[in-house]
Write a protein that holds these residues in place. Sequence first.
Motif, PDB file in Angstrom:
ATOM      1  N   THR A   1     -11.175   5.165  11.762  1.00 27.69           N
ATOM      2  CA  THR A   1      -9.776   4.818  11.576  1.00 27.69           C
ATOM      3  C   THR A   1      -8.959   5.424  12.702  1.00 27.69           C
ATOM      4  OG1 THR A   1     -10.077   4.871   9.180  1.00 27.69           O
ATOM      5  CG2 THR A   1      -7.813   4.985  10.013  1.00 27.69           C
ATOM      6  N   PRO A   2      -8.104   4.622  13.372  1.00 22.77           N
ATOM      7  CA  PRO A   2      -7.329   5.161  14.482  1.00 22.77           C
ATOM      8  C   PRO A   2      -6.395   6.266  14.017  1.00 22.77           C
ATOM      9  CG  PRO A   2      -6.525   2.984  13.830  1.00 22.77           C
ATOM     10  CD  PRO A   2      -7.822   3.207  13.109  1.00 22.77           C
ATOM     11  N   LYS A   3      -6.229   7.291  14.848  1.00 28.55           N
ATOM     12  CA  LYS A   3      -5.380   8.416  14.493  1.00 28.55           C
ATOM     13  C   LYS A   3      -3.927   8.046  14.763  1.00 28.55           C
ATOM     14  CE  LYS A   3      -4.770  13.374  15.325  1.00 28.55           C
ATOM     15  NZ  LYS A   3      -4.846  13.699  13.896  1.00 28.55           N
ATOM     16  N   ILE A   4      -3.102   8.138  13.752  1.00 26.14           N
ATOM     17  CA  ILE A   4      -1.693   7.792  13.858  1.00 26.14           C
ATOM     18  C   ILE A   4      -0.900   9.042  14.247  1.00 26.14           C
ATOM     19  CG2 ILE A   4       0.290   6.788  12.693  1.00 26.14           C
ATOM     20  CD1 ILE A   4      -2.144   4.927  12.995  1.00 26.14           C
ATOM     21  N   PRO A   5      -0.073   8.977  15.294  1.00 23.68           N
ATOM     22  CA  PRO A   5       0.734  10.134  15.694  1.00 23.68           C
ATOM     23  C   PRO A   5       1.588  10.647  14.541  1.00 23.68           C
ATOM     24  CG  PRO A   5       0.853   8.413  17.373  1.00 23.68           C
ATOM     25  CD  PRO A   5       0.152   7.820  16.182  1.00 23.68           C
TER      26      PRO A   5
END
Length: 216
Positions: free
Chosen positions: A5-9
């Motif tokens: 899962t892409p890391k969200i800022p």
Amino acid sequence: MREETPKIPQATSKRLPLYYRFLQNIANSGKKRVSSSELSEVMKIDAATIRRDFSHFGALGRKGYGYDVHYLVDFFRKTLDEDAETDVALIGVGSLGNAFLKYNFQKNHNTRIVVAFDPKASIDGTEMSGIPAFHPDTLQEKIKELKIEHVILTVPSRIAQDVTDQLVQAGVKGILNFAPVRLSVPETVRVHTIDLSVELQTLIYFIKNDVKQSHL
């Protein structure tokens, strides 16, 4: 191979509830689609920031069309897990804690304060603003019994760390901390600290800085 899962800022994550709230209002007004510039106007957030935030979640809109309002509302509701009810404990029923009890969050979404702890309450329980409240001596026992994982902490600084240690031992995973002190917790526990005096000083600084800039 499992896709990560892409890391969200963090800054983007903090804006997600705002997007959800404003999009709900837009949907309730009957509007079917919205552009980033229109969202920017009502939210006072730069349109480029909005497009960048949304891009972390893939193609949420179409160039020349904008964003489907109902799709976005549904998307952010699922992203924020708004369909699931979250029970929260309030630790400390002073002036600020009492305000939280009277407001309670269930009026706006599925997060609700279900129990409170304060020295003024009895061991057997006392009702405060319609919420059962107990003496802190029962803290760990009740937190475990109710399977509470999220708490709001509004206690004096001198006892904040001791209370936090008890919460960690009871299995709490998230703490919204209003005590003006840095709390030490394991990596498995997330703490968000809101220091009202710092927030006020920051506001005053920006206002003064804006005035200076306007005279340049």
